[in-house]
Design a protein around this motif. Sequence first.
Motif, short mmCIF file in Angstrom:
data_model
loop_
_atom_site.label_atom_id
_atom_site.label_comp_id
_atom_site.label_asym_id
_atom_site.label_seq_id
_atom_site.Cartn_x
_atom_site.Cartn_y
_atom_site.Cartn_z
N GLY A 130 2.16 15.24 -3.22
CA GLY A 130 2.69 15.38 -1.97
C GLY A 130 1.46 14.98 -1.08
N ILE A 131 0.47 14.51 -1.58
CA ILE A 131 -0.71 14.05 -0.68
C ILE A 131 -0.59 12.47 -0.95
CG2 ILE A 131 -3.06 14.00 -0.36
CD1 ILE A 131 -3.05 16.85 -1.74
N GLU A 132 -0.96 11.63 0.39
CA GLU A 132 -1.08 10.24 0.46
C GLU A 132 -2.33 9.85 -0.40
OE1 GLU A 132 1.48 9.19 4.33
OE2 GLU A 132 -0.60 9.69 4.53
N HIS A 133 -2.40 8.92 -1.01
CA HIS A 133 -3.37 8.23 -1.85
C HIS A 133 -3.26 6.75 -2.00
CE1 HIS A 133 -3.24 12.39 -3.75
NE2 HIS A 133 -4.36 12.05 -4.23
N ARG A 134 -4.39 6.21 -2.20
CA ARG A 134 -4.53 4.68 -2.51
C ARG A 134 -5.23 4.59 -3.89
NH1 ARG A 134 -5.83 0.49 1.84
NH2 ARG A 134 -5.11 -0.63 0.46
N ASP A 135 -4.76 3.53 -4.64
CA ASP A 135 -5.47 3.07 -5.61
C ASP A 135 -6.77 2.51 -5.33
OD1 ASP A 135 -3.56 4.10 -7.55
OD2 ASP A 135 -2.70 2.35 -7.33
N MET A 136 -8.06 2.58 -6.01
CA MET A 136 -9.26 2.05 -5.91
C MET A 136 -9.75 1.53 -7.03
SD MET A 136 -10.88 4.20 -2.71
CE MET A 136 -11.77 2.71 -1.97
N GLU A 137 -10.70 0.52 -7.01
CA GLU A 137 -11.08 0.00 -8.14
C GLU A 137 -12.84 -0.56 -7.83
OE1 GLU A 137 -9.81 -2.97 -11.74
OE2 GLU A 137 -9.97 -3.85 -9.50
N LEU A 138 -13.42 -0.19 -9.05
CA LEU A 138 -15.03 -0.79 -8.91
C LEU A 138 -15.39 -1.41 -10.17
CD1 LEU A 138 -17.86 -0.64 -7.74
CD2 LEU A 138 -18.18 1.60 -8.94
N ILE A 139 -15.66 -2.68 -9.90
CA ILE A 139 -15.86 -3.46 -11.22
C ILE A 139 -17.24 -3.18 -11.50
CG2 ILE A 139 -16.18 -5.92 -11.91
CD1 ILE A 139 -13.29 -5.16 -11.23
N LEU A 140 -17.66 -2.92 -12.87
CA LEU A 140 -18.98 -2.57 -13.09
C LEU A 140 -19.82 -3.76 -13.49
CD1 LEU A 140 -18.24 0.44 -15.35
CD2 LEU A 140 -18.98 0.31 -12.88
N PRO A 141 -21.09 -3.86 -13.04
CA PRO A 141 -22.02 -5.03 -13.44
C PRO A 141 -22.07 -5.14 -15.01
CG PRO A 141 -23.24 -3.46 -12.31
CD PRO A 141 -21.72 -2.75 -12.31
#
Length: 141
Positions: A130-141
């Motif tokens: 019931g909570i708004e979210h967005r997908d996120m990503e971090l590319i690792l070095p």
Amino acid sequence: MTVRVAAAADFETCLALRYTVFVDEQNVPIELERDEYDDTALHLLGEIKGAPMGTARIVFNDDYAKIGRVCVTKEARGTGLGKALMLEAIAQAKAKDGTRRMILQAQLPALGFYESLGFVAHGGIVMDAGIEHRDMELILP
């Protein structure tokens, strides 16, 4: 302030912190807060002056690590504990052979926090508990 990999004896403490933040404060149904990944995830515990105040978990998959259940108690917000938890999560992911990226679902008010750590949002808004979210990503070095 310290952040460390939680020992088996700390597991219930991590769950209690999550219950306080997600179930009590955010009204997440208890049956959604706990899931099958808890038993195999790497859990982090954040403490201030020896008192448990935050937690996060990492679920490792093929070439990525999924961060989840990141929470800090009300009294510890604004202290930098959330950032310390995330920096430790990133360090743990970098140390795991084969992990090339990290993903998470951020509650909308926390997008800026995760962006400050290098995560990039993609896709539209998704609902979780019931909570708004967005997908996120971090590319690792």
